[in-house]
Design a protein around this motif. Sequence first.
Motif, PDB file in Angstrom:
ATOM      1  N   ARG A  97      21.878  14.723   6.476  1.00  0.00           N
ATOM      2  CA  ARG A  97      21.735  13.776   5.369  1.00  0.00           C
ATOM      3  C   ARG A  97      22.634  14.220   4.214  1.00  0.00           C
ATOM      4  N   HIS A  98      23.003  13.250   3.403  1.00  0.00           N
ATOM      5  CA  HIS A  98      23.914  13.529   2.301  1.00  0.00           C
ATOM      6  C   HIS A  98      23.312  12.994   1.006  1.00  0.00           C
ATOM      7  N   ARG A  99      22.901  13.920   0.147  1.00  0.00           N
ATOM      8  CA  ARG A  99      22.299  13.555  -1.138  1.00  0.00           C
ATOM      9  C   ARG A  99      21.121  12.594  -0.941  1.00  0.00           C
ATOM     10  N   GLY A 100      20.345  12.858   0.126  1.00  0.00           N
ATOM     11  CA  GLY A 100      19.163  12.068   0.426  1.00  0.00           C
ATOM     12  C   GLY A 100      19.403  10.862   1.302  1.00  0.00           C
ATOM     13  N   ASP A 101      20.653  10.506   1.578  1.00  0.00           N
ATOM     14  CA  ASP A 101      20.961   9.302   2.354  1.00  0.00           C
ATOM     15  C   ASP A 101      21.213   9.648   3.816  1.00  0.00           C
ATOM     16  N   ALA A 102      20.736   8.785   4.717  1.00  0.00           N
ATOM     17  CA  ALA A 102      21.140   8.877   6.113  1.00  0.00           C
ATOM     18  C   ALA A 102      22.609   8.472   6.208  1.00  0.00           C
ATOM     19  N   MET A 103      23.340   9.128   7.097  1.00  0.00           N
ATOM     20  CA  MET A 103      24.789   8.932   7.141  1.00  0.00           C
ATOM     21  C   MET A 103      25.248   8.441   8.510  1.00  0.00           C
ATOM     22  N   GLN A 104      26.275   7.600   8.476  1.00  0.00           N
ATOM     23  CA  GLN A 104      26.944   7.152   9.679  1.00  0.00           C
ATOM     24  C   GLN A 104      28.387   7.635   9.672  1.00  0.00           C
ATOM     25  N   LEU A 105      28.887   7.925  10.863  1.00  0.00           N
ATOM     26  CA  LEU A 105      30.280   8.312  11.032  1.00  0.00           C
ATOM     27  C   LEU A 105      30.999   7.201  11.780  1.00  0.00           C
ATOM     28  N   PHE A 106      31.955   6.562  11.121  1.00  0.00           N
ATOM     29  CA  PHE A 106      32.796   5.551  11.747  1.00  0.00           C
ATOM     30  C   PHE A 106      34.079   6.252  12.195  1.00  0.00           C
TER      31      PHE A 106
END
Length: 407
Positions: free
Chosen positions: A99-108
Amino acid sequence: MQQMQGGAASQRPALRAGGRGKGPAAPDPTAQQDRHTTLGSLLLRAERGPDPTERMLAVARVVLAMATDLLRPGSRGFADTPTVVLGQHYLSRRQLAERHRGDAMQLFLQELCSHEPLAPTQHAKYAAPGVGGGGAPAVPAATLSLRLRPTAAARQQQGGLLSQLGAAGKDKGPDGVPVAWVECALQGEVVVAFPRHAETYVCTLPSLVLASPLADACPLDLSGTAAVACEATGLSAALHFRPFRGGAVRGAVAALLGEGQQEVAAILGSWQGTVMAESPEGSGVLFDAAQLRPPISPAISLAEPGPRAATRLWAALLESLIMIDTAAAAREGRRASELAAALPAHLRRSLLFEVESSGLKPKQQAAEEAPAPPASGPAAALPPSVLEHHGTHGGLTYQLHYRLQAA
């Protein structure tokens, strides 16, 4: 309405447990682990670095991970096996556990491998969504853009009685250095950007060394210098790889100081084990090979390379070996020339391509036709269409593009 929703929710476990609702649970999208999720997570950790020096060291860790990916086998069988490439374009996305600064992250991500120059494309399914589901794309946490063209060259030990006598027919000299080997330079660069910090890092990768290319188990090594530079912070890093020395790595992070540089951190260790970073503030592990999967494999059979983690980059590497410059090898010396001349035939099945046809002919026609001489050189290992594209555009260029975005 709230009671109805609660009642519906209370029935779901029962439906899953049996009856018409029974079925396999949906897979966790964050459980998928491959080289892309690993590099994406390392980029996010680098972006979260508390100061420019920490971020520079973290980008150096990403460079070490990308370099050692060349030494890792694949895990998906045939899907990870290098093949003949005329042109490939792979688009996908990953849900990261990081997670990044509380956000779930996607990798495109996009991977391209082609002789002809190509650019990444915009595709609705694999493009980062805009803020609120539309409009201009949201600012990414990090981006990565890699463009590399492998170029193979045969090398040999120079000077002294050893090279004159050809080491008496041996494969290695008294210092453990091969009499002749192949070095694959990865020409190009990697650009990493952290928009929140307004920082862009320009990186280069070391060369891949094939110590005994004709052997059933060819040792793999890294050679040369990997460099990282960030103009916004005035910091740079250099990692020096010494082949045939147990994966030795030495380097430093330096800051511009007037017309010179001041070292702010030292880097020392082995990419086969751990690499440490030391500064006046303390020391720590910069890179630990054991923490990345799959484990590094120190050798490869180039005739049958099998699955590789960096599949498309290995396709470009193998083609560069088949198309090795024999004239330059001859200028290097007899041992290098002999090695370069033997490579195409040795690699004739390395990219799962067989020149000879298996079609049947009538007996009379077969008897009348004189047997064609066997193909030699690159024509023994690559189809005509690939040879034509190589002659027009040069060797294969491998590209990798990342955009890390809040889900």
